[in-house]
Design a protein around this motif. Sequence first.
Motif, mmCIF file in Angstrom:
data_model
loop_
_atom_site.group_PDB
_atom_site.id
_atom_site.type_symbol
_atom_site.label_atom_id
_atom_site.label_comp_id
_atom_site.label_asym_id
_atom_site.label_seq_id
_atom_site.Cartn_x
_atom_site.Cartn_y
_atom_site.Cartn_z
ATOM 1 N N ASP B 11 0.850 -1.182 0.000
ATOM 2 C CA ASP B 11 0.000 0.000 0.000
ATOM 3 C C ASP B 11 0.888 1.234 0.000
ATOM 4 O OD1 ASP B 11 -2.412 -1.419 2.323
ATOM 5 O OD2 ASP B 11 -2.254 -1.563 0.143
ATOM 6 N N CYS B 12 0.362 2.311 -0.565
ATOM 7 C CA CYS B 12 1.091 3.572 -0.576
ATOM 8 C C CYS B 12 0.075 4.704 -0.495
ATOM 9 C CB CYS B 12 1.922 3.697 -1.848
ATOM 10 S SG CYS B 12 2.803 5.260 -2.007
ATOM 11 N N ALA B 13 0.393 5.716 0.319
ATOM 12 C CA ALA B 13 -0.493 6.869 0.425
ATOM 13 C C ALA B 13 -0.355 7.739 -0.814
ATOM 14 C CB ALA B 13 -0.155 7.670 1.677
ATOM 15 N N GLU B 14 -1.464 8.267 -1.276
ATOM 16 C CA GLU B 14 -1.468 9.139 -2.440
ATOM 17 C C GLU B 14 -0.547 10.330 -2.213
ATOM 18 O OE1 GLU B 14 -5.294 10.774 -3.306
ATOM 19 O OE2 GLU B 14 -4.823 11.133 -5.410
ATOM 20 N N GLY B 15 0.279 10.630 -3.216
ATOM 21 C CA GLY B 15 1.201 11.745 -3.124
ATOM 22 C C GLY B 15 2.570 11.373 -2.566
ATOM 23 N N ARG B 16 2.658 10.203 -1.948
ATOM 24 C CA ARG B 16 3.942 9.752 -1.423
ATOM 25 C C ARG B 16 4.658 8.906 -2.464
ATOM 26 N NH1 ARG B 16 3.815 10.383 4.233
ATOM 27 N NH2 ARG B 16 6.047 9.961 4.111
#
Lengths: 113, 111
Positions: B11-16
């Motif tokens: 998973d990855c946070a949007e913008g990161r």
Amino acid sequence: SQTIHQWPATLVQPVGSPLSLECTVEGTSNPNLYWYRQAAGRGLQLLFYSVGIGQISSEVPQNLSASRPQDRQFILSSKKLLLSDSGFYLCAWSDGRGGDTQYFGPGTRLTVL
Amino acid sequence: DAKTTQPPSMDCAEGRAANLPCNHSTISGNEYVYWYRQIHSQGPQYIIHGLKNNETNEMASLIITEDRKSSTLILPHATLRDTAVYYCIVRVFYTGNQFYFGTGTSLTVIP
């Protein structure tokens, strides 16, 4: 820029019927062309590749065939479909002048019933 | 072609930045590292490839370790449209050599 087209996008065919899938590439000349099949939950399997008009190499013996009637046109065919022919069929091209990165088309989802 | 190992999901946070690892400990000297991604029900999309040096293009960066036994694909600013399965492929560069897509890493970008 180069673009690759495949049609139809989806196809449902009965067992024993013929098949014809078409792939065309725009914006390049003398491309290498490839047909792959991706079965559900599995990786890609190379079926055929072509380095020129009329030149076809088959990677897997099966009831499918390929033809390249024009420089930028690649056709996948079958005279009689089997249930096991169901899958996602992908056409790809690479630069015939030595580049080997392959660029894939949008694919055709084939369901044989 | 050498075998690759990737985590099944991330998973990855949007913008990161999204950093996707790949191990290819048996890679040979003439094998390139390729990255593709596949959004559900679409054809695979080429991202980047390299041999020894780090590479960058408009989509991503590829970092290859000095011993070439592993690499990392970096998406600098992940967006929701980057949600896809990412495939790391190691292969010899010649016409007719197919791409072996394994199970890849399913990346989910979270708003």
